[in-house]
Scaffold this motif. Structure first.
Motif, PDB file in Angstrom:
ATOM      1  N   VAL A 155       0.835  -1.201   0.000  1.00 47.67           N
ATOM      2  CA  VAL A 155       0.000   0.000   0.000  1.00 47.67           C
ATOM      3  C   VAL A 155       0.867   1.248   0.000  1.00 47.67           C
ATOM      4  O   VAL A 155       0.658   2.184  -0.782  1.00 47.67           O
ATOM      5  CB  VAL A 155      -0.952  -0.006   1.223  1.00 47.67           C
ATOM      6  N   VAL A 156       1.874   1.280   0.884  1.00 53.17           N
ATOM      7  CA  VAL A 156       2.748   2.460   0.958  1.00 53.17           C
ATOM      8  C   VAL A 156       3.491   2.662  -0.358  1.00 53.17           C
ATOM      9  O   VAL A 156       3.578   3.783  -0.875  1.00 53.17           O
ATOM     10  CB  VAL A 156       3.741   2.329   2.125  1.00 53.17           C
ATOM     11  N   GLY A 157       4.019   1.587  -0.927  1.00 59.18           N
ATOM     12  CA  GLY A 157       4.729   1.703  -2.202  1.00 59.18           C
ATOM     13  C   GLY A 157       3.856   2.258  -3.308  1.00 59.18           C
ATOM     14  O   GLY A 157       4.306   3.057  -4.136  1.00 59.18           O
ATOM     15  N   THR A 158       2.599   1.859  -3.312  1.00 57.77           N
ATOM     16  CA  THR A 158       1.666   2.346  -4.332  1.00 57.77           C
ATOM     17  C   THR A 158       1.284   3.801  -4.090  1.00 57.77           C
ATOM     18  O   THR A 158       1.212   4.605  -5.036  1.00 57.77           O
ATOM     19  CB  THR A 158       0.407   1.456  -4.355  1.00 57.77           C
ATOM     20  N   LEU A 159       1.062   4.168  -2.830  1.00 55.67           N
ATOM     21  CA  LEU A 159       0.747   5.561  -2.512  1.00 55.67           C
ATOM     22  C   LEU A 159       1.915   6.487  -2.850  1.00 55.67           C
ATOM     23  O   LEU A 159       1.701   7.629  -3.292  1.00 55.67           O
ATOM     24  CB  LEU A 159       0.381   5.702  -1.031  1.00 55.67           C
ATOM     25  N   LEU A 160       3.137   6.014  -2.667  1.00 54.69           N
ATOM     26  CA  LEU A 160       4.289   6.839  -3.031  1.00 54.69           C
ATOM     27  C   LEU A 160       4.300   7.146  -4.524  1.00 54.69           C
ATOM     28  O   LEU A 160       4.682   8.243  -4.942  1.00 54.69           O
ATOM     29  CB  LEU A 160       5.589   6.146  -2.621  1.00 54.69           C
ATOM     30  N   GLU A 161       3.851   6.197  -5.326  1.00 60.24           N
ATOM     31  CA  GLU A 161       3.782   6.433  -6.767  1.00 60.24           C
ATOM     32  C   GLU A 161       2.752   7.517  -7.092  1.00 60.24           C
ATOM     33  O   GLU A 161       2.912   8.269  -8.054  1.00 60.24           O
ATOM     34  CB  GLU A 161       3.448   5.137  -7.505  1.00 60.24           C
ATOM     35  N   VAL A 162       1.708   7.600  -6.277  1.00 57.67           N
ATOM     36  CA  VAL A 162       0.760   8.712  -6.422  1.00 57.67           C
ATOM     37  C   VAL A 162       1.476  10.018  -6.081  1.00 57.67           C
ATOM     38  O   VAL A 162       1.353  11.022  -6.786  1.00 57.67           O
ATOM     39  CB  VAL A 162      -0.467   8.507  -5.509  1.00 57.67           C
ATOM     40  N   GLY A 163       2.233   9.995  -4.987  1.00 53.76           N
ATOM     41  CA  GLY A 163       2.957  11.193  -4.566  1.00 53.76           C
ATOM     42  C   GLY A 163       3.987  11.658  -5.579  1.00 53.76           C
ATOM     43  O   GLY A 163       4.229  12.865  -5.724  1.00 53.76           O
ATOM     44  N   TYR A 164       4.591  10.716  -6.285  1.00 56.58           N
ATOM     45  CA  TYR A 164       5.576  11.070  -7.318  1.00 56.58           C
ATOM     46  C   TYR A 164       4.909  11.565  -8.604  1.00 56.58           C
ATOM     47  O   TYR A 164       5.580  12.089  -9.499  1.00 56.58           O
ATOM     48  CB  TYR A 164       6.435   9.861  -7.686  1.00 56.58           C
ATOM     49  N   GLY A 165       3.604  11.340  -8.725  1.00 56.02           N
ATOM     50  CA  GLY A 165       2.897  11.742  -9.940  1.00 56.02           C
ATOM     51  C   GLY A 165       2.841  10.654 -10.988  1.00 56.02           C
ATOM     52  O   GLY A 165       2.372  10.890 -12.109  1.00 56.02           O
ATOM     53  N   ASN A 166       3.276   9.443 -10.651  1.00 60.05           N
ATOM     54  CA  ASN A 166       3.259   8.334 -11.617  1.00 60.05           C
ATOM     55  C   ASN A 166       1.905   7.625 -11.673  1.00 60.05           C
ATOM     56  O   ASN A 166       1.638   6.877 -12.614  1.00 60.05           O
ATOM     57  CB  ASN A 166       4.343   7.319 -11.254  1.00 60.05           C
ATOM     58  N   LEU A 167       1.083   7.835 -10.647  1.00 64.54           N
ATOM     59  CA  LEU A 167      -0.277   7.300 -10.617  1.00 64.54           C
ATOM     60  C   LEU A 167      -1.227   8.432 -10.267  1.00 64.54           C
ATOM     61  O   LEU A 167      -0.870   9.355  -9.528  1.00 64.54           O
ATOM     62  CB  LEU A 167      -0.415   6.198  -9.557  1.00 64.54           C
ATOM     63  N   GLY A 168      -2.458   8.331 -10.765  1.00 62.16           N
ATOM     64  CA  GLY A 168      -3.489   9.276 -10.353  1.00 62.16           C
ATOM     65  C   GLY A 168      -4.103   8.826  -9.036  1.00 62.16           C
ATOM     66  O   GLY A 168      -4.056   7.641  -8.686  1.00 62.16           O
ATOM     67  N   GLU A 169      -4.689   9.765  -8.309  1.00 64.87           N
ATOM     68  CA  GLU A 169      -5.297   9.423  -7.019  1.00 64.87           C
ATOM     69  C   GLU A 169      -6.364   8.343  -7.163  1.00 64.87           C
ATOM     70  O   GLU A 169      -6.426   7.402  -6.368  1.00 64.87           O
ATOM     71  CB  GLU A 169      -5.903  10.678  -6.391  1.00 64.87           C
ATOM     72  N   ASN A 170      -7.192   8.450  -8.180  1.00 65.86           N
ATOM     73  CA  ASN A 170      -8.282   7.491  -8.363  1.00 65.86           C
ATOM     74  C   ASN A 170      -7.816   6.135  -8.876  1.00 65.86           C
ATOM     75  O   ASN A 170      -8.606   5.184  -8.922  1.00 65.86           O
ATOM     76  CB  ASN A 170      -9.341   8.070  -9.295  1.00 65.86           C
ATOM     77  N   ASP A 171      -6.540   6.043  -9.269  1.00 65.85           N
ATOM     78  CA  ASP A 171      -6.012   4.745  -9.696  1.00 65.85           C
ATOM     79  C   ASP A 171      -6.034   3.742  -8.550  1.00 65.85           C
ATOM     80  O   ASP A 171      -6.054   2.525  -8.782  1.00 65.85           O
ATOM     81  CB  ASP A 171      -4.577   4.891 -10.215  1.00 65.85           C
ATOM     82  N   ILE A 172      -6.031   4.221  -7.315  1.00 68.11           N
ATOM     83  CA  ILE A 172      -6.090   3.318  -6.164  1.00 68.11           C
ATOM     84  C   ILE A 172      -7.365   2.485  -6.209  1.00 68.11           C
ATOM     85  O   ILE A 172      -7.346   1.267  -5.993  1.00 68.11           O
ATOM     86  CB  ILE A 172      -6.026   4.117  -4.840  1.00 68.11           C
ATOM     87  N   THR A 173      -8.489   3.132  -6.515  1.00 63.00           N
ATOM     88  CA  THR A 173      -9.767   2.415  -6.601  1.00 63.00           C
ATOM     89  C   THR A 173      -9.714   1.338  -7.680  1.00 63.00           C
ATOM     90  O   THR A 173     -10.183   0.212  -7.487  1.00 63.00           O
ATOM     91  CB  THR A 173     -10.913   3.403  -6.900  1.00 63.00           C
ATOM     92  N   LYS A 174      -9.108   1.668  -8.828  1.00 61.85           N
ATOM     93  CA  LYS A 174      -9.009   0.699  -9.928  1.00 61.85           C
ATOM     94  C   LYS A 174      -8.122  -0.478  -9.530  1.00 61.85           C
ATOM     95  O   LYS A 174      -8.425  -1.642  -9.831  1.00 61.85           O
ATOM     96  CB  LYS A 174      -8.433   1.383 -11.168  1.00 61.85           C
ATOM     97  N   ILE A 175      -7.015  -0.192  -8.863  1.00 59.11           N
ATOM     98  CA  ILE A 175      -6.079  -1.250  -8.450  1.00 59.11           C
ATOM     99  C   ILE A 175      -6.759  -2.214  -7.477  1.00 59.11           C
ATOM    100  O   ILE A 175      -6.634  -3.438  -7.605  1.00 59.11           O
ATOM    101  CB  ILE A 175      -4.813  -0.636  -7.826  1.00 59.11           C
ATOM    102  N   VAL A 176      -7.507  -1.676  -6.512  1.00 61.75           N
ATOM    103  CA  VAL A 176      -8.221  -2.534  -5.566  1.00 61.75           C
ATOM    104  C   VAL A 176      -9.235  -3.401  -6.302  1.00 61.75           C
ATOM    105  O   VAL A 176      -9.334  -4.614  -6.069  1.00 61.75           O
ATOM    106  CB  VAL A 176      -8.930  -1.682  -4.485  1.00 61.75           C
ATOM    107  N   ALA A 177      -9.972  -2.813  -7.225  1.00 63.01           N
ATOM    108  CA  ALA A 177     -11.034  -3.528  -7.930  1.00 63.01           C
ATOM    109  C   ALA A 177     -10.505  -4.669  -8.789  1.00 63.01           C
ATOM    110  O   ALA A 177     -11.183  -5.691  -8.970  1.00 63.01           O
ATOM    111  CB  ALA A 177     -11.828  -2.548  -8.791  1.00 63.01           C
ATOM    112  N   LEU A 178      -9.293  -4.541  -9.329  1.00 65.18           N
ATOM    113  CA  LEU A 178      -8.738  -5.555 -10.222  1.00 65.18           C
ATOM    114  C   LEU A 178      -8.286  -6.820  -9.491  1.00 65.18           C
ATOM    115  O   LEU A 178      -8.118  -7.878 -10.105  1.00 65.18           O
ATOM    116  CB  LEU A 178      -7.575  -4.967 -11.019  1.00 65.18           C
TER     117      LEU A 178
END
Length: 256
Positions: free
Chosen positions: A199-222
């Motif tokens: 979770v932390v590793g994925t959130l850091l990618e949001v912080g770096y701008g490599n993922l969008g905030e809403n990508d978290i919802t998509k990742i969980v759903a997959l």
């Protein structure tokens, strides 16, 4: 007659291959069981921990239980065990509890903190250093999407032996300690193997701008571990709290 005891303790996991006993590797469980067995006249004592922390993960608050065939002086048990245990394992208390108490299955919630820092500091070796610019506000907005009851397969180590990957997350947020120090706090009824670090590793990618905030919802759903990002190093992860139902009367020891 059998007496059940709960122990409160803390440990620095750097020198251990996690909590659980395993072949040809040092563990917290092995260290404690060995000392308890010595105090029990070399009659084996097995302990049950509140969870399995991985290699290098720390705990500022951990609970275990064990059964004894005789009633023990809890103050003497704490004193003697602390003298026998290595410096990176510290016992706070020993308490007589009911036989219904189970360190692993009785908790209602568990809380982890993951520490990061942005400036080189020799006194923050148990924290993960971030060298890039990072957006904590974006990470906090993304973290809120983790709240609630969801299937966290995307953040779980593959091929684990759990019956379900559904967890209920009640807290998930980044907290600032100083200008260059932060920690991520996450609280849930249960956690999957490697879940917090993924979770932390994925959130850091949001912080770096490599993922969008809403990508978290998509990742969980997959429900696919390949969709989440790399796990952060174990050294920054701390188990900080375990909560039990009030009827078990676990007295939180002072940890000064």
């Amino acid at each position: 007659m059998t007496f059940r005891y709960a122990l409160e303790l803390a440990y620095r996991g750097t020198n251990y291959h996690g909590w659980q006993i395993q072949p040809n590797a040092s563990s917290i469980q092995e260290e404690i069981e060995r000392r308890l067995t010595q105090l029990n006249g070399n009659l084996p004592i097995s302990v049950v921990g509140c969870g399995r922390t991985d290699t290098g993960v720390h705990a500022t608050y951990y609970v275990l239980h064990f059964d004894s065939q005789k009633e023990l002086d809890t103050e003497q048990l704490v004193f003697k065990l602390n003298k026998m245990l290595p410096e990176d394992i510290s016992l706070f208390s020993a308490q007589l509890v009911s036989e219904e108490f189970h360190a692993r299955f009785s908790p209602t919630t568990r809380t982890y903190h993951y520490f990061i820092h942005q400036k080189k500091n020799p006194f923050l070796l148990d924290s993960h250093r971030i060298v890039s610019e990072i957006d904590f506000e974006a990470m906090n907005r993304a973290a809120r999407l983790l709240l609630g009851t969801q299937d966290f397969t995307s953040f779980s180590k593959l091929h684990t032996d759990v019956k379900t990957n559904i967890c209920t997350v009640s807290e998930a947020k980044w907290n600032q300690v100083s200008e260059s120090e932060w920690y991520f706090e996450i609280k849930a009824d249960r956690f999957l193997r490697n879940m917090v670090r993924a979770v932390v590793g994925t959130l850091l990618e949001v912080g770096y701008g490599n993922l969008g905030e809403n990508d978290i919802t998509k990742i969980v759903a997959l429900k696919d571990r390949g969709e989440a990002k790399l796990s952060v190093p174990a050294k920054g992860l701390f188990l900080v709290n375990i909560e039990y139902p009030e009827n078990f009367l676990i007295r939180k020891a002072k940890r000064e």
